[in-house]
Write a protein that holds these residues in place. Structure first.
Motif, PDB file in Angstrom:
ATOM      1  N   GLU A  68       0.842  -1.175   0.000  1.00 28.54           N
ATOM      2  CA  GLU A  68       0.000   0.000   0.000  1.00 28.54           C
ATOM      3  C   GLU A  68       0.885   1.235   0.000  1.00 28.54           C
ATOM      4  OE1 GLU A  68      -4.203   0.193   2.268  1.00 28.54           O
ATOM      5  OE2 GLU A  68      -2.484   0.652   3.527  1.00 28.54           O
ATOM      6  N   ARG A  69       0.368   2.291  -0.607  1.00 32.42           N
ATOM      7  CA  ARG A  69       1.023   3.583  -0.512  1.00 32.42           C
ATOM      8  C   ARG A  69      -0.025   4.516   0.102  1.00 32.42           C
ATOM      9  NH1 ARG A  69       5.373   6.495  -2.001  1.00 32.42           N
ATOM     10  NH2 ARG A  69       5.115   8.352  -3.290  1.00 32.42           N
ATOM     11  N   PRO A  70      -0.140   4.486   1.400  1.00 30.01           N
ATOM     12  CA  PRO A  70      -1.302   5.089   2.066  1.00 30.01           C
ATOM     13  C   PRO A  70      -1.383   6.605   1.988  1.00 30.01           C
ATOM     14  CG  PRO A  70       0.305   4.322   3.683  1.00 30.01           C
ATOM     15  CD  PRO A  70       0.786   3.862   2.361  1.00 30.01           C
ATOM     16  N   ASP A  71      -0.242   7.294   1.881  1.00 34.31           N
ATOM     17  CA  ASP A  71      -0.306   8.753   2.019  1.00 34.31           C
ATOM     18  C   ASP A  71       0.607   9.492   1.060  1.00 34.31           C
ATOM     19  OD1 ASP A  71       1.701   8.602   5.086  1.00 34.31           O
ATOM     20  OD2 ASP A  71       2.169   8.183   2.991  1.00 34.31           O
ATOM     21  N   GLY A  72       1.041   8.878   0.012  1.00 38.71           N
ATOM     22  CA  GLY A  72       1.873   9.549  -0.976  1.00 38.71           C
ATOM     23  C   GLY A  72       3.337   9.607  -0.634  1.00 38.71           C
ATOM     24  N   SER A  73       3.709   9.211   0.596  1.00 41.54           N
ATOM     25  CA  SER A  73       5.136   9.165   0.904  1.00 41.54           C
ATOM     26  C   SER A  73       5.556   7.789   1.407  1.00 41.54           C
ATOM     27  CB  SER A  73       5.523  10.248   1.923  1.00 41.54           C
ATOM     28  OG  SER A  73       4.821  10.055   3.131  1.00 41.54           O
ATOM     29  N   ASN A  74       4.727   7.164   2.227  1.00 39.24           N
ATOM     30  CA  ASN A  74       5.060   5.848   2.733  1.00 39.24           C
ATOM     31  C   ASN A  74       4.676   4.743   1.757  1.00 39.24           C
ATOM     32  OD1 ASN A  74       5.974   6.210   5.690  1.00 39.24           O
ATOM     33  ND2 ASN A  74       4.177   7.509   5.521  1.00 39.24           N
TER      34      ASN A  74
END
Lengths: 111, 113
Positions: A68-74
C-alpha cells in the motif's frame, strides 16, 4: 544524498501475527519494490508498484502479502499471518527508471 | 525462466590482489547489468553498471567486463582492500519493460589484510 528509509530495522513477531513493514522511498521516484533476502541467500523479488498499483509480483507474493502507498510518501508491506519461513531481511527499493536505491532493510524474525 | 548464475560463492583475496567475480545469463533479453555491494546488516548499494553496447566500464578500482556473445559479465576489483570485504551481487534488468531485476546468488568476498 537521497536515501530510502525503512522502519523498523528489526521486528520480532509471533507466528500467525500480522506485521507491517514501512518504507519511505526517495521523493521523486516513481517505481517502488519489495525484495527479501533469507539469511545468506540471494535477493528475491517480491513485488513492484507503479502508479498506485501493483505492476508485477512474484510467486512468493501470495495472498498473505499486500502493499500500500497510504499517504503519498510511505510504502508499506503487510504480511497478514506470518509463518516461520517468512523470517528474512526485507528490502524496499525505489527508482526513477532502472537504477534502484535500496533501503537498509527490516530484519523480520518469526518465532 | 530467466536466470543469472554467479560464481564463485565465496572468494578470499590478499590485500592488493585482484578480485574477480563472474556472472552468466541465459537469454539475450537483458538491457542493463548492475553490480551491487552489500555490507552486513545493510541494503545492497549500486557499485557500477554496464549496458550491452559496451564491452568494458571502469570506475576507479572497479571494472565490469561484458562479453555479449558469451552472455557473461564480470566484476574486477583491482588492488583489493580489506574495506572491500562484502557480498557482491550481479543483476540483470530484462528488456520487457519491467524494472524487476534478476539477481545472482551473491559472492562473499574477504580481503585479507
Amino acid at each position: 544524498e537521497p536515501e530510502v528509509t525503512q522502519t523498523p530495522s528489526h521486528q520480532v513477531t509471533q507466528m500467525g501475527q500480522e506485521v507491517i513493514l514501512r518504507c519511505v522511498p526517495i521523493s521523486n521516484h516513481l517505481y517502488f519494490y519489495w525484495y527479501r533476502q533469507i539469511l545468506g541467500q540471494k535477493v528475491e523479488f517480491l513485488v513492484s508498484f507503479y502508479n498506485n498499483e501493483i505492476s508485477e509480483k512474484s510467486e512468493i507474493f501470495d495472498d498473505q502479502f499486500s502493499v500500500e502507498r497510504p499517504d503519498g510518501s510511505n510504502f508499506t508491506l503487510k504480511i497478514r499471518s506470518t509463518k516461520l519461513e517468512d523470517s528474512a531481511m526485507y528490502f524496499c527499493a525505489s527508482s526513477e527508471a532502472g537504477g534502484y536505491t535500496f533501503g537498509s532493510g527490516t530484519r523480520l524474525t518469526v518465532v | 525462466q530467466q536466470q543469472v548464475k554467479q560464481s564463485p560463492q565465496s572468494l578470499i583475496v590478499q590485500k592488493g590482489g585482484i578480485s574477480i567475480i563472474n556472472c552468466a545469463y541465459e537469454n539475450t533479453a537483458f538491457d542493463y547489468f548492475p553490480w551491487y555491494q552489500q555490507f552486513p546488516g545493510k541494503g545492497p548499494a549500486l557499485l557500477i553498471a554496464i549496458r550491452p553496447d559496451v564491452s568494458e566500464k571502469k570506475e576507479g578500482r572497479f571494472t565490469i567486463s561484458f562479453n555479449k556473445s558469451a552472455k557473461q559479465f564480470s566484476l574486477h576489483i583491482m588492488d583489493s582492500q580489506p574495506g572491500d570485504s562484502a557480498t557482491y551481487f550481479c543483476a540483470a534488468l530484462p528488456l520487457s519493460g519491467t524494472y524487476k531485476y534478476i539477481f545472482g546468488t551473491g559472492t562473499r568476498l574477504k580481503v585479507l589484510a
